[in-house]
Design a protein around this motif. Structure first.
Motif, PDB file in Angstrom:
ATOM      1  N   GLY A  12     -35.049 -46.872  -5.388  1.00  0.00           N
ATOM      2  CA  GLY A  12     -35.295 -47.414  -4.400  1.00  0.00           C
ATOM      3  C   GLY A  12     -36.936 -47.533  -4.072  1.00  0.00           C
ATOM      4  N   ARG A  13     -37.521 -46.374  -4.470  1.00  0.00           N
ATOM      5  CA  ARG A  13     -39.344 -46.518  -4.307  1.00  0.00           C
ATOM      6  C   ARG A  13     -40.063 -46.150  -5.574  1.00  0.00           C
ATOM      7  NH1 ARG A  13     -40.092 -41.163  -4.556  1.00  0.00           N
ATOM      8  NH2 ARG A  13     -38.339 -39.332  -4.724  1.00  0.00           N
ATOM      9  N   THR A  14     -41.098 -46.008  -5.443  1.00  0.00           N
ATOM     10  CA  THR A  14     -41.761 -45.259  -6.133  1.00  0.00           C
ATOM     11  C   THR A  14     -42.020 -44.200  -6.873  1.00  0.00           C
ATOM     12  OG1 THR A  14     -43.412 -45.828  -4.886  1.00  0.00           O
ATOM     13  CG2 THR A  14     -43.152 -47.445  -6.609  1.00  0.00           C
ATOM     14  N   PRO A  15     -42.607 -43.223  -7.813  1.00  0.00           N
ATOM     15  CA  PRO A  15     -42.702 -41.793  -7.637  1.00  0.00           C
ATOM     16  C   PRO A  15     -43.683 -41.144  -6.541  1.00  0.00           C
ATOM     17  CG  PRO A  15     -43.513 -42.635  -9.490  1.00  0.00           C
ATOM     18  CD  PRO A  15     -43.175 -43.820  -8.770  1.00  0.00           C
ATOM     19  N   LEU A  16     -43.301 -40.048  -6.265  1.00  0.00           N
ATOM     20  CA  LEU A  16     -44.757 -39.430  -5.892  1.00  0.00           C
ATOM     21  C   LEU A  16     -45.314 -38.949  -7.400  1.00  0.00           C
ATOM     22  CD1 LEU A  16     -42.794 -37.320  -3.255  1.00  0.00           C
ATOM     23  CD2 LEU A  16     -43.548 -39.738  -2.757  1.00  0.00           C
ATOM     24  N   ALA A  17     -46.321 -38.070  -6.526  1.00  0.00           N
ATOM     25  CA  ALA A  17     -47.776 -37.718  -7.324  1.00  0.00           C
ATOM     26  C   ALA A  17     -46.734 -36.539  -7.811  1.00  0.00           C
ATOM     27  CB  ALA A  17     -49.071 -37.138  -6.708  1.00  0.00           C
TER      28      ALA A  17
END
Length: 241
Positions: A62-67
């Motif tokens: 439900g979100r875009t990935p972190l670094a």
């Protein structure tokens, strides 16, 4: 009495990888499906498409990935492609770890993914880069907007050039885009090299006819698709910059 070791089973040769790379909303997913189906019909080879793992990841979380999550996503994309290559003769990859490396560089100023991504890319028999000639279309949380396409496209091409990797540009809309991709793939298959369990020659009649019917004047300087020509001009531009 002598003991003989059992004969080791022959392992199937992994399938050829055809990579589709490009900025967001440039038709990679639709093209990957169409290209896989067209190649299977034309050649009789077992073809499949490996979708973009990032899309499934975003839907799940439900979100875009972190670094810190980029490397695992790139490796999972590679693992899915490798798995498909064990059971298919041609694998059309709807992106590869290279695109994860591009976005990590642009979004997080992290270039650490490039070496591993490029090592995977060198295993691909052909790289197709989708042109920016399609209108941008919103598609969930993955897409940032039309303004990011040019920087992504530039970073992708620069990364491939610096690694000494070539590509072919795929352009046009609808059926013309598929035709552009098939024109780029046909010479690879017509060489008959490296394709495991190659079927009878008759199955390649359509590819033979396609290659024979390409007009000699197809490549025009104002819309050049010849990789060597484009790559040379980009190298020159980088030297002059």
């Amino acid at each position: 009495m002598s003991l003989s070791s059992p004969t080791s089973p022959i392992q199937p040769q992994p399938g050829l990888l055809i990579a589709l790379l490009g900025a967001e909303s440039t038709g990679k997913s639709v093209l990957a499906q169409g290209l896989s189906q067209a190649l299977e019909q034309a050649t009789g080879l077992r073809c499949t498409t490996v979708p973009e793992y990032l899309r499934a990841w975003c839907d799940q979380h439900g979100r875009t990935p972190l670094a810190s999550e980029q490397l695992d996503i790139a490796r999972m994309q590679a693992a899915h492609i490798d798995a498909a290559a064990q059971t298919h003769q041609l694998v059309v990859c709807d992106t590869t770890p290279v695109m994860t490396a591009v976005y990590s560089q642009l979004l997080f100023q992290d270039s650490s993914l490039w070496p591993e991504a490029l090592a995977f890319q060198r295993r691909c028999s052909l790289t197709l880069v989708t042109a920016l000639d399609l209108p941008w279309v919103a598609d969930g949380m993955q897409r940032d907007g039309p303004q990011v396409r040019a920087p992504v496209d530039a970073a992708l091409r620069q990364g491939l050039i610096q690694a000494g990797l070539s590509w072919s540009v795929v352009s046009g809309s609808g059926a013309a885009r598929l035709e552009s991709a098939l024109n780029a793939v046909s010479p690879l298959l017509m060489k008959r090299h490296g394709v495991p369990a190659m079927p009878a020659r008759g199955l390649f009649t359509r590819l033979d006819e396609r290659q024979a019917n390409l007009p000699a004047w197809q490549w025009l300087c104002e819309k050049c698709d010849v990789p060597e020509c484009e790559h040379q001009s980009l190298r020159l531009a980088q030297k002059l910059a």
